[in-house]
Design an enzyme around this catalytic site. Structure first.
Site, PDB file in Angstrom:
ATOM      1  CD  GLU A 128     -13.646  -4.471  -2.525  1.00  5.98           C
ATOM      2  OE1 GLU A 128     -13.908  -3.689  -3.470  1.00  5.98           O
ATOM      3  OE2 GLU A 128     -14.493  -5.113  -1.891  1.00  5.98           O
ATOM      4  CB  ALA A 131     -12.025  -0.010  -1.776  1.00  3.49           C
ATOM      5  NE  ARG A 270      33.200  -1.407  12.225  1.00  4.48           N
ATOM      6  CZ  ARG A 270      34.019  -2.031  11.374  1.00  4.48           C
ATOM      7  NH1 ARG A 270      34.471  -3.237  11.650  1.00  4.48           N
ATOM      8  NH2 ARG A 270      34.374  -1.441  10.250  1.00  4.48           N
ATOM      9  N   GLY A 341      26.705   0.853   9.772  1.00  6.87           N
ATOM     10  CA  GLY A 341      27.491   1.162   8.576  1.00  6.87           C
ATOM     11  C   GLY A 341      27.204   0.147   7.470  1.00  6.87           C
ATOM     12  CD  GLU A 365      -4.694  -3.291  11.463  1.00 10.55           C
ATOM     13  OE1 GLU A 365      -5.387  -2.672  12.287  1.00 10.55           O
ATOM     14  OE2 GLU A 365      -4.200  -4.398  11.664  1.00 10.55           O
TER      15      GLU A 365
HETATM   16  C1  LIG Z   1       1.508  -6.591   4.248  1.00 15.27           C
HETATM   17  C2  LIG Z   1       0.110  -6.033   4.169  1.00 15.27           C
HETATM   18  C3  LIG Z   1      -0.894  -6.621   4.894  1.00 15.27           C
HETATM   19  C4  LIG Z   1      -2.208  -6.144   4.814  1.00 15.27           C
HETATM   20  N1  LIG Z   1      -3.205  -6.810   5.457  1.00 15.27           N
HETATM   21  C5  LIG Z   1      -4.500  -6.436   5.227  1.00 15.27           C
HETATM   22  C6  LIG Z   1      -5.572  -7.232   5.753  1.00 15.27           C
HETATM   23  O1  LIG Z   1      -5.369  -8.235   6.453  1.00 15.27           O
HETATM   24  N2  LIG Z   1      -6.856  -6.856   5.450  1.00 15.27           N
HETATM   25  C7  LIG Z   1      -7.134  -5.764   4.679  1.00 15.27           C
HETATM   26  O2  LIG Z   1      -8.306  -5.491   4.444  1.00 15.27           O
HETATM   27  N3  LIG Z   1      -6.123  -4.985   4.184  1.00 15.27           N
HETATM   28  C8  LIG Z   1      -4.825  -5.310   4.424  1.00 15.27           C
HETATM   29  N4  LIG Z   1      -3.804  -4.557   3.898  1.00 15.27           N
HETATM   30  C9  LIG Z   1      -4.125  -3.381   3.081  1.00 15.27           C
HETATM   31  C10 LIG Z   1      -3.772  -2.044   3.724  1.00 15.27           C
HETATM   32  O3  LIG Z   1      -4.636  -1.764   4.795  1.00 15.27           O
HETATM   33  C11 LIG Z   1      -3.799  -0.991   2.606  1.00 15.27           C
HETATM   34  O4  LIG Z   1      -2.687  -1.232   1.774  1.00 15.27           O
HETATM   35  C12 LIG Z   1      -3.781   0.429   3.130  1.00 15.27           C
HETATM   36  O5  LIG Z   1      -4.972   0.738   3.808  1.00 15.27           O
HETATM   37  C13 LIG Z   1      -3.545   1.465   2.023  1.00 15.27           C
HETATM   38  O6  LIG Z   1      -4.381   1.248   0.934  1.00 15.27           O
HETATM   39  P1  LIG Z   1      -3.752   1.204  -0.550  1.00 15.27           P
HETATM   40  O7  LIG Z   1      -2.614   0.252  -0.493  1.00 15.27           O
HETATM   41  O8  LIG Z   1      -4.815   0.955  -1.528  1.00 15.27           O
HETATM   42  O9  LIG Z   1      -3.136   2.657  -0.751  1.00 15.27           O
HETATM   43  P2  LIG Z   1      -3.927   3.920  -1.341  1.00 15.27           P
HETATM   44  O10 LIG Z   1      -5.179   4.135  -0.592  1.00 15.27           O
HETATM   45  O11 LIG Z   1      -3.992   3.804  -2.819  1.00 15.27           O
HETATM   46  O12 LIG Z   1      -2.925   5.103  -0.959  1.00 15.27           O
HETATM   47  C14 LIG Z   1      -1.845   5.510  -1.791  1.00 15.27           C
HETATM   48  C15 LIG Z   1      -1.262   6.796  -1.186  1.00 15.27           C
HETATM   49  O13 LIG Z   1      -2.252   7.850  -1.224  1.00 15.27           O
HETATM   50  C16 LIG Z   1      -2.437   8.369   0.078  1.00 15.27           C
HETATM   51  N5  LIG Z   1      -3.841   8.795   0.248  1.00 15.27           N
HETATM   52  C17 LIG Z   1      -4.959   8.093  -0.050  1.00 15.27           C
HETATM   53  N6  LIG Z   1      -6.044   8.800   0.271  1.00 15.27           N
HETATM   54  C18 LIG Z   1      -5.614   9.980   0.790  1.00 15.27           C
HETATM   55  C19 LIG Z   1      -6.255  11.134   1.325  1.00 15.27           C
HETATM   56  N7  LIG Z   1      -7.596  11.243   1.404  1.00 15.27           N
HETATM   57  N8  LIG Z   1      -5.485  12.154   1.756  1.00 15.27           N
HETATM   58  C20 LIG Z   1      -4.132  12.056   1.706  1.00 15.27           C
HETATM   59  N9  LIG Z   1      -3.461  10.990   1.229  1.00 15.27           N
HETATM   60  C21 LIG Z   1      -4.198   9.974   0.770  1.00 15.27           C
HETATM   61  C22 LIG Z   1      -2.060   7.227   1.002  1.00 15.27           C
HETATM   62  O14 LIG Z   1      -1.742   7.691   2.301  1.00 15.27           O
HETATM   63  C23 LIG Z   1      -0.864   6.639   0.285  1.00 15.27           C
HETATM   64  O15 LIG Z   1       0.282   7.401   0.564  1.00 15.27           O
HETATM   65  C24 LIG Z   1      -2.489  -5.002   4.012  1.00 15.27           C
HETATM   66  C25 LIG Z   1      -1.449  -4.385   3.301  1.00 15.27           C
HETATM   67  C26 LIG Z   1      -0.179  -4.895   3.351  1.00 15.27           C
HETATM   68  C27 LIG Z   1       0.901  -4.229   2.524  1.00 15.27           C
END
Ligand SMILES: Cc1cc2nc3c(=O)[nH]c(=O)nc-3n(C[C@H](O)[C@H](O)[C@H](O)COP(=O)(O)OP(=O)(O)OC[C@H]3O[C@@H](n4cnc5c(N)ncnc54)[C@H](O)[C@@H]3O)c2cc1C
Length: 390
Positions: A128, A131, A270, A341, A365
């Site tokens: 979300e 989340a 190449r 390159g 994930e």
């Molecule tokens: C192409 C694509 C397909 C997806 N498909 C699905 C799907 O089918 N279903 C679904 O539910 N989700 C899906 N996702 C969501 C994906 O699982 C999340 O984007 C991912 O879990 C990261 O969450 P966020 O993007 O909110 O990043 P954030 O949680 O905001 O993280 C931002 C940064 O902070 C870091 N961070 C966060 N918490 C901590 C911590 N405690 N310690 C250290 N570093 C931290 C993270 O590693 C990252 O570098 C998809 C995402 C993409 C891009």
């Protein structure tokens, strides 16, 4: 290419998927990537070959294989088109696996069969706006109105958000209990009033995979669509992700393998300074590192898959496979661009796409940081270290 120690059946699966990907997908790579096409007709063809129900028993219409075969399917698809591999991975290991593993017999009959046969496409909606990594902080609510569960909230980044037929949606059913007993998984069918596919994302990579937000606007879901019991959602999610992460590991291995093969061929063709660039030690060292890293990643992925096939829980092993393989995919794709390159930077050649697609593997994930947290916690637990609850 190293011939991994596969069984005859696994070799047959690998060859079938490889031939399919070369024939049905490779000719269209550039067009689909540029136009962000979700190629539905390819999914129909993959369904006929059993790719959409790899781990579902035959009695429910699946192919009846295990995790070890699933990772072969995903690797071979990703070697050619990672976006399609991502979609197939999410359909199999998230949505379908969640319902198969935790659903009732009636839910298996009603949903798993059509999903495994590819008549329906699965989506799994956990993430979300507020989340992501902190999956326990869901805001989507489900409340009981006396006759149905009413879901309200917004999901982000859902694979198949606009094209899915069956959505597994995680929602808060008891805020007091939080992630331990307060989250529940629901099955929501396409067309249910209040289930509204939202904005389709335009992405850096994995552009053939449909990624979108999903809005739940007082979406009423009957009680028989609760997966397992109310309150079990978070525990289910953790187990589903264990399987899903092995799939992302396989996806990463496929990307790395594809990029490596392209670089290997290009290095022979190449010529600079009057000879193939493959004769330069600097190029050879990159090829050596690529080959070694791909093989190491593949071993970790297959080990996690094999453990799962033995019925073992793999919280650490799945995360290790996903973490290592996804970082290998990024490094190997980077080296492939370097070997090409300037031609590595343009779309007439294949490696810029691997470079873009690979990055998702370190994010989806569970990011690399989250995998490291899971691995470290598990390692500390194994020596009896008491971690504070988080
Ligand atoms: C192409 C694509 C397909 C997806 N498909 C699905 C799907 O089918 N279903 C679904 O539910 N989700 C899906 N996702 C969501 C994906 O699982 C999340 O984007 C991912 O879990 C990261 O969450 P966020 O993007 O909110 O990043 P954030 O949680 O905001 O993280 C931002 C940064 O902070 C870091 N961070 C966060 N918490 C901590 C911590 N405690 N310690 C250290 N570093 C931290 C993270 O590693 C990252 O570098 C998809 C995402 C993409 C891009």
């Amino acid at each position: 290419m190293v011939d991994f120690d596969y069984t005859d059946v696994q070799r047959m699966i690998r060859d079938t998927v490889r031939a399919f990907a070369e024939r049905e997908i490779r000719p269209f790579l550039r067009e689909w990537d540029e136009r962000e096409v979700f190629p539905r007709n390819v999914f129909q063809k993959m369904a006929a070959l059993g790719f959409l129900g790899v781990m579902v028993p035959e009695q429910y219409g699946g192919a009846g294989y295990g995790s070890s075969e699933f990772v072969i399917v995903i690797e071979e698809l990703a070697r050619v088109e990672p976006g399609i591999a991502l979609s197939v991975a999410a359909h199999n290991s998230l949505c379908t696996a969640h319902i198969y593993r935790f659903g009732s017999e009636a839910q298996r009959e009603r949903y798993v069969g059509p999903l495994a046969r590819g008549e329906k496409l699965g989506a799994w909606a956990l993430t979300e706006p507020e989340a992501g990594s902190d999956a326990g902080n869901l805001q989507t609510q489900a409340f009981w109105d006396g006759t149905a569960w009413v879901l309200r909230g917004t999901k982000n980044f859902t694979t198949h958000g606009t094209v899915g037929d069956v959505y597994v949606v995680m929602a808060v059913t008891d805020r007091e209990k939080g992630r331990k007993g307060g989250l529940t998984a629901f099955i929501v069918e396409r067309g249910t009033p209040g289930l509204i596919p939202g904005k389709r994302e335009s992405k850096l990579g994995m552009r053939t995979s449909d990624t979108a937000s999903v809005i739940l606007d007082d979406c009423r879901v009957p009680p028989e669509n609760v997966i397992g019991e109310v309150g079990q959602g978070f525990a289910q999610v953790l187990q589903v992700l264990e399987g899903g992460r092995v799939g992302i590991g396989a996806l990463a291995v496929g990307i790395a393998q594809g990029a490596f093969e392209a670089a290997l061929r290009y290095a022979q063709e190449r010529r600079q300074f009057g000879r193939p660039i493959a004769e330069f030690q600097a190029i050879q060292f990159m090829l050596a590192d690529m080959a070694t890293q791909v093989e190491a990643a593949r071993l970790l992925v297959h080990r996690a898959a094999w453990l799962r096939d033995q019925g073992r829980a793999t919280p650490k092993e799945s995360s290790m496979a996903k973490l290592f393989a996804s970082e290998v995919a990024v490094r190997v794709a980077d080296m492939a661009v370097q070997i090409f390159g300037g031609y590595g930077f343009v779309k007439d050649y294949p490696v810029e796409k691997y470079y873009r697609d690979a990055k998702l593997c370190t994010i989806g994930e569970g990011t690399s940081e989250i995998q490291r947290i899971v691995i470290a916690r598990q390692a500390l637990r194994e020596i009896g270290f008491r971690l504070r609850a988080s």
